[in-house]
Write a protein that holds these residues in place. Structure first.
Motif, short mmCIF file in Angstrom:
data_model
loop_
_atom_site.label_atom_id
_atom_site.label_comp_id
_atom_site.label_asym_id
_atom_site.label_seq_id
_atom_site.Cartn_x
_atom_site.Cartn_y
_atom_site.Cartn_z
N LEU A 104 -39.74 25.46 22.65
CA LEU A 104 -38.77 25.28 23.72
C LEU A 104 -37.41 25.04 23.09
CD1 LEU A 104 -37.97 24.65 26.73
CD2 LEU A 104 -38.57 22.27 26.23
N LYS A 105 -36.42 25.83 23.50
CA LYS A 105 -35.07 25.68 22.97
C LYS A 105 -34.08 25.48 24.12
CE LYS A 105 -35.61 28.19 18.62
NZ LYS A 105 -34.95 29.07 17.64
N ILE A 106 -33.13 24.58 23.89
CA ILE A 106 -32.05 24.33 24.84
C ILE A 106 -30.74 24.66 24.15
CG2 ILE A 106 -31.01 22.69 26.44
CD1 ILE A 106 -33.99 23.04 26.93
N TYR A 107 -30.02 25.65 24.69
CA TYR A 107 -28.73 26.06 24.16
C TYR A 107 -27.61 25.68 25.11
CZ TYR A 107 -31.42 29.47 21.30
OH TYR A 107 -32.30 30.09 20.44
N SER A 108 -26.44 25.46 24.57
CA SER A 108 -25.23 25.40 25.38
C SER A 108 -24.75 26.83 25.62
CB SER A 108 -24.15 24.60 24.64
OG SER A 108 -22.87 24.87 25.14
N VAL A 109 -24.48 27.18 26.87
CA VAL A 109 -24.00 28.52 27.17
C VAL A 109 -22.66 28.78 26.48
CG1 VAL A 109 -23.13 30.01 29.03
CG2 VAL A 109 -25.27 28.75 29.33
N SER A 110 -21.78 27.79 26.47
CA SER A 110 -20.50 27.97 25.77
C SER A 110 -20.72 28.14 24.28
CB SER A 110 -19.57 26.79 26.05
OG SER A 110 -20.16 25.57 25.61
N GLY A 111 -21.74 27.47 23.72
CA GLY A 111 -22.06 27.63 22.31
C GLY A 111 -22.57 29.02 21.99
N LEU A 112 -23.40 29.58 22.88
CA LEU A 112 -23.88 30.94 22.68
C LEU A 112 -22.73 31.93 22.63
CD1 LEU A 112 -26.95 30.90 25.10
CD2 LEU A 112 -27.07 31.14 22.62
N ARG A 113 -21.79 31.77 23.53
CA ARG A 113 -20.63 32.67 23.53
C ARG A 113 -19.75 32.45 22.31
NH1 ARG A 113 -20.41 31.77 29.73
NH2 ARG A 113 -21.07 33.80 30.53
N ALA A 114 -19.60 31.19 21.92
CA ALA A 114 -18.72 30.88 20.78
C ALA A 114 -19.23 31.47 19.48
CB ALA A 114 -18.57 29.36 20.64
N LEU A 147 -27.73 40.09 17.41
CA LEU A 147 -27.43 38.76 17.98
C LEU A 147 -28.33 37.70 17.33
CD1 LEU A 147 -26.99 39.56 21.80
CD2 LEU A 147 -25.28 39.59 19.98
N ASN A 148 -28.41 37.73 16.00
CA ASN A 148 -29.35 36.85 15.30
C ASN A 148 -28.80 35.45 15.03
OD1 ASN A 148 -27.70 37.03 12.89
ND2 ASN A 148 -28.65 39.01 12.48
N GLY A 149 -27.55 35.17 15.37
CA GLY A 149 -27.03 33.83 15.17
C GLY A 149 -27.49 32.87 16.25
N GLU A 150 -27.43 31.58 15.94
CA GLU A 150 -27.75 30.56 16.93
C GLU A 150 -26.74 29.42 16.81
OE1 GLU A 150 -32.26 30.03 18.11
OE2 GLU A 150 -32.01 29.80 15.95
N PRO A 151 -26.20 28.96 17.94
CA PRO A 151 -25.36 27.76 17.89
C PRO A 151 -26.24 26.54 17.67
CG PRO A 151 -25.75 28.37 20.15
CD PRO A 151 -26.39 29.44 19.31
N SER A 152 -25.64 25.41 17.44
CA SER A 152 -26.40 24.16 17.37
C SER A 152 -27.16 23.99 18.69
CB SER A 152 -25.44 22.99 17.16
OG SER A 152 -26.15 21.77 17.11
N HIS A 153 -28.42 23.56 18.60
CA HIS A 153 -29.25 23.47 19.80
C HIS A 153 -30.38 22.48 19.58
CE1 HIS A 153 -31.20 26.46 17.21
NE2 HIS A 153 -32.34 26.15 17.81
N LEU A 154 -31.12 22.21 20.63
CA LEU A 154 -32.32 21.38 20.55
C LEU A 154 -33.54 22.29 20.56
CD1 LEU A 154 -31.54 18.46 23.05
CD2 LEU A 154 -31.05 18.60 20.59
#
Length: 271
Positions: free
Chosen positions: A100-110, A73-80
């Motif tokens: 500190l990282k902020i991800y979109s949950v929908s982005g993680l799944r996508a 699971l080494n990919g990352e969606p766009s995030h802050l």
């Protein structure tokens, strides 16, 4: 006084060897959900307090999942991402920066659409954290999956506590991650916070490497000593976990209370 909730079983870790990985270097085209992030830097605020006077914030582009490379699971969606360097506790000693990282949950799944097993694993990470935060168990009897994935296996977890922030809640703990069987050293601890906003839209990850004076800086072992150490390894881990749990916030650098205060000050407020 309220009784702690019972221990719960979590879904199997996504690092489990029973989960297959697609062969080869092929990488799927990322979707718009993974490459676009709905928040700006200005819509996330927190107070680092005396931890640091300099915070660097960035919007990071999506990084495709590469099934032929570790960790899983080494990919990352766009995030802050926000990074800061804590001051040195002593001459010649440097603590790696906190992140500190902020991800979109929908982005993680996508990120894993098209990778069936990886998508299932990511869903287990997200749903497992949601279950923990709903049930708030006093004890969790298997490793906690974290995002982004940590190099190494969780060999020890101490100082577990639930924290709330402005728009959600999460779990923090002091963890140790290793690939080998060896003594735990004073610079091998990491503060980890994993949280979700109440509306389920955002996943919050915060990590800060720690130092402690209650563990040795080095621990050389002879061959005979190592064999004896391995034979008593589980007992050793329980003893170290108990030792760390008995420390107050000042037993670690940076101070755990200062790190907790940063988490509690977090505000995610889309305009």
């Amino acid at each position: 006084m309220a009784q702690p909730a019972p221990a719960i079983d979590l879904p199997e870790s996504p690092e489990s060897s029973s989960i297959g990985r697609p062969p080869g270097p092929y990488v799927l085209q990322l979707s718009d959900v993974a490459t676009e992030f709905p928040l700006s830097l200005e819509e996330v605020r927190f107070e680092p307090g005396p931890l640091t006077d300099s915070v660097q914030g960035q919007r990071r582009a999506a990084r495709p999942y590469r099934p032929d490379q570790p960790p899983y699971l080494n990919g990352e969606p766009s995030h802050l991402v926000y990074q800061f360097q804590v001051p040195s506790p002593a001459a010649g000693i440097t603590v790696p920066p906190g992140t500190l990282k902020i991800y979109s949950v929908s982005g993680l799944r996508a990120m894993y659409v098209g990778y069936r097993q990886e998508l299932q694993a990511m869903n287990r990470v997200i749903n497992g954290l949601r279950t923990i935060l709903t049930q708030r168990p006093f004890y969790i009897n298997r490793p906690i999956a974290v995002l982004p994935p940590v190099s190494g296996d969780e060999v020890l977890r101490s100082q577990m506590e639930y924290l709330r922030f402005g728009e959600g809640s999460g779990l923090r703990f002091v963890g140790v991650y290793k690939y080998d069987v060896s003594p735990i050293l004073s610079n091998e601890l990491v503060y980890i916070f994993q949280g979700l906003t109440t509306d389920g839209r955002y996943y919050v990850s915060f990590s800060q490497p720690l130092l402690t004076s209650v563990l040795p800086a080095t621990a050389p072992l002879t061959a005979d000593q190592y064999d004896a150490f391995v034979a008593e390894y589980e007992t050793y881990l329980r003893r170290v976990a108990q030792q760390l749990n008995l420390q107050d916030s000042n037993g670690f650098f940076p101070n755990l209370t200062l790190l907790d205060n940063l988490v509690r000050s977090l505000r995610i407020q889309p305009r």
